[in-house]
Motif scaffolding. Structure first.
Motif, PDB file in Angstrom:
ATOM      1  N   GLY B  26       0.789  -1.233   0.000  1.00 27.50           N
ATOM      2  CA  GLY B  26       0.000   0.000   0.000  1.00 27.50           C
ATOM      3  C   GLY B  26       0.817   1.277   0.000  1.00 27.50           C
ATOM      4  N   CYS B  27       2.142   1.180  -0.230  1.00 24.63           N
ATOM      5  CA  CYS B  27       2.966   2.379  -0.310  1.00 24.63           C
ATOM      6  C   CYS B  27       2.570   3.193  -1.547  1.00 24.63           C
ATOM      7  N   ALA B  28       2.688   4.523  -1.431  1.00 24.00           N
ATOM      8  CA  ALA B  28       2.260   5.390  -2.526  1.00 24.00           C
ATOM      9  C   ALA B  28       3.158   5.207  -3.745  1.00 24.00           C
ATOM     10  N   ASN B  38       8.422   6.392   0.653  1.00 23.28           N
ATOM     11  CA  ASN B  38       7.332   5.473   0.322  1.00 23.28           C
ATOM     12  C   ASN B  38       7.825   4.026   0.346  1.00 23.28           C
TER      13      ASN B  38
END
Ligand SMILES: [Zn+2]
Lengths: 107, 480
Positions: B26-28, B38
């Protein structure tokens, strides 16, 4: 999978060559004693993955799992962030990991 | 050994998918964030973390395949590609090796040739290694795990220009379909090239791969250089070595990359942590419906149905926003107004987006709506205002957002139709410029331009220049 397909008894020389080749690709500088020690370990690891690949090829396609177990929504979640992640880094420079210089594929 | 040299080129293009998050965590997915901001356990390869496929990444990948006429597999699987490098903390890249999610399809070129696609697969991007720091390499893992598709062509291209055109068209399709911004400067599109040369009627030559190509121009330059290098070597009787070369922009040359894995070295094996990716008929239906009319089809429609020039069709489709704006205006307009609408869109509106004094930096941010533009062009077409006045109206609408009809009324720009009024302006212009008047009377047809200009000025743009010309010729008793 090249020479790793040989099921067992690869011969000492073949395993040593594999370790040397892999170390060169990984830019690892191994001495002869290390190669000697790693060759049989390396052989066992490759055999284990060979067995895994064989099992995966035989497995029936898993098509009956519920769809929602396969994917997640494209929603951002908080990251750990540089400070926490870099705690595991042997060396850092600012917010970057710092490693010995390796340019592209050059040795 | 007398046959002409033939060049065979295949391209592998990596395209970042325009998701909010990475492929398996779910990191940007965000360009330009502070280094390593991120990142999480998964994308830095910490033990025990488990990947989960990003649904939107899968859907955008499917949409890309459909837009390129490829066949999408109902079920595809992931594999681990093992290699050890600082930009890949896990020690392997999760990719699709054995069973990619799409195959077939291709891109049609203007010369009638068709570049077939071998396959398209999903994979995760690696991090970024920065080498300009003396003895150390700095690593930023923000990009590690960003979703990619790799689009692999058959060796169907035969020169650098075709490669350039293929990439241009590929990018157009993917940008129009909303799959990726394909911005090479941000690295969202990257390209590797395979080049070989051989004599006509002889077997294919040894293939050389070129990496590190960060612009379409560099792709073209690298191919041209590499073809020249290979033919020169073969002419000299030197064999070509199968290898990977890096393109050096400054030297405008390729150089050998010394140590490089062979396919065998990667020791691919099935990714045990990920189930197969499934694509249902419903997903296919939704993603197919999300693909707009593509630029090649739009250009053909503009040329064939609307009679626009190839140049205008090209300008209108260079950006999807321009083409969408034009099409929306077209729907609100008289079909005969297409040419005029195209001119106003490509000249006045695109200029307005670049004008710092006009609010809005993109067409869809301007205060002029497609319907406004259609209304403005209709006023010109009906002869209610002429183009100089229309430009004044447009400037006002761009500034205030007020509807063109209202602006015309408020500013009193409606074309003057009262003959007495026009005659009065003409009389004043004749009296004020006896020299031009004399020249017109003496038969100098060009001199009438000065008088027409004077009338236009007096009327503040409201007079119709054609009417003015005929009134002036009548008053000065000369032949039109
Ligand atoms: Zn992450």
């Amino acid at each position: 999978m090249g020479s790793s397909d040989a099921p067992s008894d690869p011969g000492e020389g073949a395993a040593h060559t594999l370790v040397r080749r892999t170390a060169a690709l990984a830019r690892l500088d191994l001495d002869e004693a290390e190669i000697e020690r790693l060759a049989p370990e390396f052989r066992r690891i490759l055999d284990a993955f060979g067995a895994l690949a064989g099992v995966a090829a035989d497995a029936p396609p898993a098509t009956d799992e519920p769809h929602n177990a396969r994917t997640r929504p494209d929603t951002p979640r908080p990251s750990l962030g540089a400070e926490r992640v870099l705690r595991c880094a042997p060396e850092r420079e600012g917010a970057y990991y710092s490693v010995p210089k390796t340019v592209g594929g050059d040795a | 050994m007398t046959g002409a040299w033939r060049t065979v080129i295949g391209l592998e293009t990596h395209v970042q998918l325009g998701t909010h998050t990475k492929l398996f965590c779910g990191c940007a997915n965000e360009f330009g964030a502070p280094p390593n901001a991120n990142t999480c356990e998964l994308c830095t390869g910490q033990p025990g973390s488990l990947p989960l496929l990003n649904e939107r990444a899968l859907r955008l990948a499917v949409r890309a395949a459909l837009a390129l006429d490829a066949d999408v597999a109902a079920r595809s699987t992931f594999d681990r590609k093992n290699y050890f490098y600082c930009d890949l903390p896990k020690g392997f890249q999760t990719t699709q090796y054995v069973a990619p999610y799409a195959s077939g399809g291709g891109v049609a070129l203007d010369d009638g040739s068709f570049v077939r696609l071998t396959r398209i697969h999903m994979e995760e991007d690696a991090g970024k290694a920065i080498h300009d720091r003396g003895d150390t390499t700095l690593v930023d893992l923000n990009r590690a795990g960003v979703p990619l598709i790799e689009i692999v062509t058959e060796p169907d291209l035969s020169n650098a220009e075709q490669a350039f055109e293929y990439l241009t068209k590929l990018k157009e399709v993917l940008v129009y379909a909303g799959v990726s911004d394909c911005d090479m400067e941000k690295g969202s599109l990257r390209c590797d090239v395979n080049v070989s040369v051989h004599r006509e009627d002889e077997p294919l030559g040894t293939r050389v791969e070129i990496k590190n190509l960060n612009s379409f121009r560099n792709v073209r330059a690298a191919i041209e250089h590499e073809v020249e290098r290979q033919t020169r070597a073969l002419d000299d009787g030197t064999a070509i070595v199968q290898e990977t070369r890096l393109f050096d922009v400054d030297a405008n040359a390729t150089r050998t990359m010394r140590v490089k894995e062979d396919e065998d070295d990667y020791r691919y094996f099935p990714e045990p942590d990920l189930p197969p990716a499934l694509v249902t008929d419903e997903v296919l239906r939704v993603e197919r419906a999300a693909i707009p009319e593509l630029p090649t089809a739009r250009r053909a429609r503009y040329a064939n149905e609307l009679g626009l020039s190839e140049y205008d069709a090209g300008v209108l489709t260079a950006e999807r926003a321009t083409s969408d704006f034009f099409d929306a205006a077209l729907r609100a307009a008289d079909p005969g107004a297409a040419k005029l609408l195209a001119n106003w869109t490509t000249n006045e509106l695109l200029a307005a987006t670049a004008d710092p004094d006009v609010p809005g930096a993109a067409l869809d941010e301007l205060r002029v709506s497609p319907a406004d533009l259609a209304a403005l062009v209709a006023l010109v077409e009906r002869g209610e205002i002429h183009s100089a006045a229309a430009r004044t109206v447009l400037r006002e609408t761009l500034r205030s957002g007020r509807a063109p009809d209202d602006v015309v009324r408020e500013l009193g720009l409606a074309q003057a139709s009262d003959p007495a009024e026009i005659e009065a302006w003409c009389t004043a212009a004749i009296d004020a410029d006896p020299r031009a008047t004399e020249q017109v009377r003496a038969g100098n047809g060009k001199a009438i331009g000065a008088l027409i200009g004077a009338v236009m000025k007096r009327s503040q743009g409201r007079a119709n220049p054609e009417v003015v010309r005929s009134v002036l010729t009548r008053m000065l008793e000369v032949d039109a």
